[in-house]
Design a protein around this motif. Sequence first.
Motif, PDB file in Angstrom:
ATOM      1  N   LEU A   2       0.742  -1.224   0.216  1.00  0.00           N
ATOM      2  CA  LEU A   2      -0.093   0.020  -0.119  1.00  0.00           C
ATOM      3  C   LEU A   2       0.912   1.287  -0.160  1.00  0.00           C
ATOM      4  O   LEU A   2       1.763   1.205   0.866  1.00  0.00           O
ATOM      5  CB  LEU A   2      -0.813  -0.003   1.260  1.00  0.00           C
ATOM      6  CG  LEU A   2      -1.898  -0.975   1.271  1.00  0.00           C
ATOM      7  CD1 LEU A   2      -2.641  -0.466   2.669  1.00  0.00           C
ATOM      8  CD2 LEU A   2      -2.859  -0.621   0.080  1.00  0.00           C
TER       9      LEU A   2
ATOM     10  N   GLU B 187       0.588   5.012   0.888  1.00  0.00           N
ATOM     11  CA  GLU B 187      -0.384   5.791   1.424  1.00  0.00           C
ATOM     12  C   GLU B 187       0.232   7.450   1.150  1.00  0.00           C
ATOM     13  O   GLU B 187       1.053   7.850   1.061  1.00  0.00           O
ATOM     14  CB  GLU B 187      -0.185   5.748   3.238  1.00  0.00           C
ATOM     15  CG  GLU B 187      -0.796   6.842   3.924  1.00  0.00           C
ATOM     16  CD  GLU B 187      -0.717   6.692   5.580  1.00  0.00           C
ATOM     17  OE1 GLU B 187      -0.737   5.522   5.852  1.00  0.00           O
ATOM     18  OE2 GLU B 187      -0.518   7.610   6.316  1.00  0.00           O
TER      19      GLU B 187
ATOM     20  N   TYR C  37      -5.303   8.520   1.672  1.00  0.00           N
ATOM     21  CA  TYR C  37      -5.854   7.533   0.634  1.00  0.00           C
ATOM     22  C   TYR C  37      -4.781   6.692   0.326  1.00  0.00           C
ATOM     23  O   TYR C  37      -3.435   7.047   0.645  1.00  0.00           O
ATOM     24  CB  TYR C  37      -6.346   8.227  -0.634  1.00  0.00           C
ATOM     25  CG  TYR C  37      -5.703   9.005  -1.650  1.00  0.00           C
ATOM     26  CD1 TYR C  37      -5.227  10.301  -1.097  1.00  0.00           C
ATOM     27  CD2 TYR C  37      -4.909   8.541  -2.747  1.00  0.00           C
ATOM     28  CE1 TYR C  37      -4.268  11.170  -2.005  1.00  0.00           C
ATOM     29  CE2 TYR C  37      -4.132   9.035  -3.404  1.00  0.00           C
ATOM     30  CZ  TYR C  37      -3.753  10.494  -3.153  1.00  0.00           C
ATOM     31  OH  TYR C  37      -2.992  11.079  -4.014  1.00  0.00           O
ATOM     32  N   TYR C  38      -5.044   5.591  -0.281  1.00  0.00           N
ATOM     33  CA  TYR C  38      -3.874   4.497  -0.607  1.00  0.00           C
ATOM     34  C   TYR C  38      -3.814   4.178  -1.899  1.00  0.00           C
ATOM     35  O   TYR C  38      -4.987   3.732  -2.633  1.00  0.00           O
ATOM     36  CB  TYR C  38      -4.150   3.338   0.234  1.00  0.00           C
ATOM     37  CG  TYR C  38      -4.382   3.793   1.899  1.00  0.00           C
ATOM     38  CD1 TYR C  38      -3.237   3.869   2.460  1.00  0.00           C
ATOM     39  CD2 TYR C  38      -5.553   4.114   2.459  1.00  0.00           C
ATOM     40  CE1 TYR C  38      -3.317   4.249   3.916  1.00  0.00           C
ATOM     41  CE2 TYR C  38      -5.685   4.530   3.781  1.00  0.00           C
ATOM     42  CZ  TYR C  38      -4.458   4.376   4.427  1.00  0.00           C
ATOM     43  OH  TYR C  38      -4.541   4.763   5.789  1.00  0.00           O
ATOM     44  N   TRP C  39      -2.847   3.519  -2.572  1.00  0.00           N
ATOM     45  CA  TRP C  39      -2.726   3.208  -3.663  1.00  0.00           C
ATOM     46  C   TRP C  39      -2.250   1.670  -3.495  1.00  0.00           C
ATOM     47  O   TRP C  39      -1.320   1.399  -2.737  1.00  0.00           O
ATOM     48  CB  TRP C  39      -1.923   3.629  -4.800  1.00  0.00           C
ATOM     49  CG  TRP C  39      -2.295   5.093  -5.500  1.00  0.00           C
ATOM     50  CD1 TRP C  39      -1.908   6.137  -5.121  1.00  0.00           C
ATOM     51  CD2 TRP C  39      -3.360   5.189  -6.294  1.00  0.00           C
ATOM     52  NE1 TRP C  39      -2.482   7.185  -5.871  1.00  0.00           N
ATOM     53  CE2 TRP C  39      -3.373   6.580  -6.920  1.00  0.00           C
ATOM     54  CE3 TRP C  39      -4.032   4.139  -7.209  1.00  0.00           C
ATOM     55  CZ2 TRP C  39      -4.354   7.007  -7.709  1.00  0.00           C
ATOM     56  CZ3 TRP C  39      -4.760   4.604  -8.138  1.00  0.00           C
ATOM     57  CH2 TRP C  39      -5.134   5.926  -8.284  1.00  0.00           C
ATOM     58  N   LEU C  40      -2.963   0.468  -4.098  1.00  0.00           N
ATOM     59  CA  LEU C  40      -2.525  -0.635  -3.856  1.00  0.00           C
ATOM     60  C   LEU C  40      -1.882  -0.950  -5.193  1.00  0.00           C
ATOM     61  O   LEU C  40      -2.083  -0.688  -6.094  1.00  0.00           O
ATOM     62  CB  LEU C  40      -3.901  -1.788  -4.010  1.00  0.00           C
ATOM     63  CG  LEU C  40      -3.756  -3.212  -3.723  1.00  0.00           C
ATOM     64  CD1 LEU C  40      -3.029  -3.443  -2.132  1.00  0.00           C
ATOM     65  CD2 LEU C  40      -5.037  -3.697  -3.657  1.00  0.00           C
ATOM     66  N   TYR C  41      -0.720  -1.459  -4.986  1.00  0.00           N
ATOM     67  CA  TYR C  41       0.501  -2.028  -6.076  1.00  0.00           C
ATOM     68  C   TYR C  41       1.101  -3.139  -5.683  1.00  0.00           C
ATOM     69  O   TYR C  41       1.610  -3.436  -4.663  1.00  0.00           O
ATOM     70  CB  TYR C  41       1.411  -0.799  -6.212  1.00  0.00           C
ATOM     71  CG  TYR C  41       2.579  -0.411  -5.292  1.00  0.00           C
ATOM     72  CD1 TYR C  41       2.018   0.151  -3.987  1.00  0.00           C
ATOM     73  CD2 TYR C  41       3.625  -0.947  -5.399  1.00  0.00           C
ATOM     74  CE1 TYR C  41       3.055   0.538  -3.009  1.00  0.00           C
ATOM     75  CE2 TYR C  41       4.732  -0.791  -4.416  1.00  0.00           C
ATOM     76  CZ  TYR C  41       4.291   0.053  -3.265  1.00  0.00           C
ATOM     77  OH  TYR C  41       5.020   0.372  -2.398  1.00  0.00           O
TER      78      TYR C  41
END
Lengths: 268, 268
Positions: B195, B197, B206-210
């Motif tokens: 993640l 943040e 908010y978070y990006w999933l990668y």
Amino acid sequence: MDNPNILVTNDDGIYSPGLKILFDAVKPLGNPIIIAPETPKSSSGLGITLHKPLRLEEVNVNGLRMWSTNGTPSDIIYLAQRIANKIDVAVSGVNIGDNTSIQVILSSGTIGAAAQAALIGVPAIAFSAAVSSAGELEAVADFIAAGARAVVSHVMRRGMPKGIDVLSINFPREFSPNTVAKTAEAARLRYEQYLDERVDPRGGKYYWLYGEQKNPRPGTDVYVVNVERNIAVTPLYLDLNANKCNAHDDLHDLINSITTAIRSLFPP
Amino acid sequence: MDNPNILVTNDDGIYSPGLKILFDAVKPLGNPIIIAPETPKSSSGLGITLHKPLRLEEVNVNGLRMWSTNGTPSDIIYLAQRIANKIDVAVSGVNIGDNTSIQVILSSGTIGAAAQAALIGVPAIAFSAAVSSAGELEAVADFIAAGARAVVSHVMRRGMPKGIDVLSINFPREFSPNTVAKTAEAARLRYEQYLDERVDPRGGKYYWLYGEQKNPRPGTDVYVVNVERNIAVTPLYLDLNANKCNAHDDLHDLINSITTAIRSLFPP
């Protein structure tokens, strides 16, 4: 494990009574952390969210402290790392509606979350009930909480049974002194899918997708839960490779035809 | 089959060049019918849409006649019955990005569409390419079209190889006279998920999933496509039951603990 972290999630969203049932079931066993979708994400399978940012918000639903997210059940497995250092066990559900048959299992968000947890090595158990509403689920809450606690407690003491990634437990819609739990293989198909064509007020066609139940075969999860009204315990192993059990099927000709087709595009 | 109906679908949506590549590949073999999502539905797995109405609209994209829908790739398998009486073969892709490893396969919309077709008995083949953009895909279009045509033609003449539900074909990002096709088992995991943040302009997190790639093991689909740069043919069988290959794992104690827990709630 000393006060283990138990992730509680679902695909029906933060307002489903299934979360409270699982919370009550596992509370005596450790530290439950509830993270659930802000809106229902049924049939999301193992879908994860790569194209939009994920949010995580602390909320209080009917006195229960939990985290709400715009992500999918599978996203939640990864979002959990922002709430707890380590998840020791993941439980998902209790789903409103049973998750029986490979057809349903592969598209179930409840089982998807558990499968996603299993892929990263977390013992994972999915719970579903053959009910059709929140009210029907609440009517059998005590039975399901007791059954779920027995399963989670067993897995925490003894670990997941060998060779199993996910335990999928399907509860019937009613319980009697004769209700028993039994191992049940997932059937392949549960529904014939149909389209219902309609016309909107502006004259545009639209379609509802709906399933009609096929006759279940005795011994399958569908049969155990819906015909016998017993508790089906279905052990899942996350491998779709076709060559697992039998010798390699003969794919030689097909493989060679691809290589030949590619080679023909290069000058000799 | 006399002018067989070949369903062409994908999860990248109607504007992906992958549809045109598959259309060109199968045009000489029958009657291609293109139905694709109006917006990208990557990572939708086998998700189906039960809670909202589905639309189906005839459109023309760069001279190619096709149907656009708000549904998922899996929905399309059922929507297809409104366009053609019977689908003889379903092809899905060409996906921008390879679909290798069980982790990715279980959440892939490209493979999800093929799996959904297989569940209702339609021979199904999923095509993906280890490219990262539409431009990169178009650069190898001729090779992929030739390879895809070889596979589909073979399956139409000889049927799906025995014991296989879905053929998943992953093409490399470049081709040479030495490029070969080979059978490759799906690895279990491809990515470690993380993640990222961030904080939005209003101060909200908010978070990006990668995902970060794990080192692939030789012989797996990930290795064949991304390290060897060959064509991986992965035969899939849609069964997640854990007891398939080995004897039943001993679940007795766990099963009994559930039955006991339920029975304890009834007066003796």
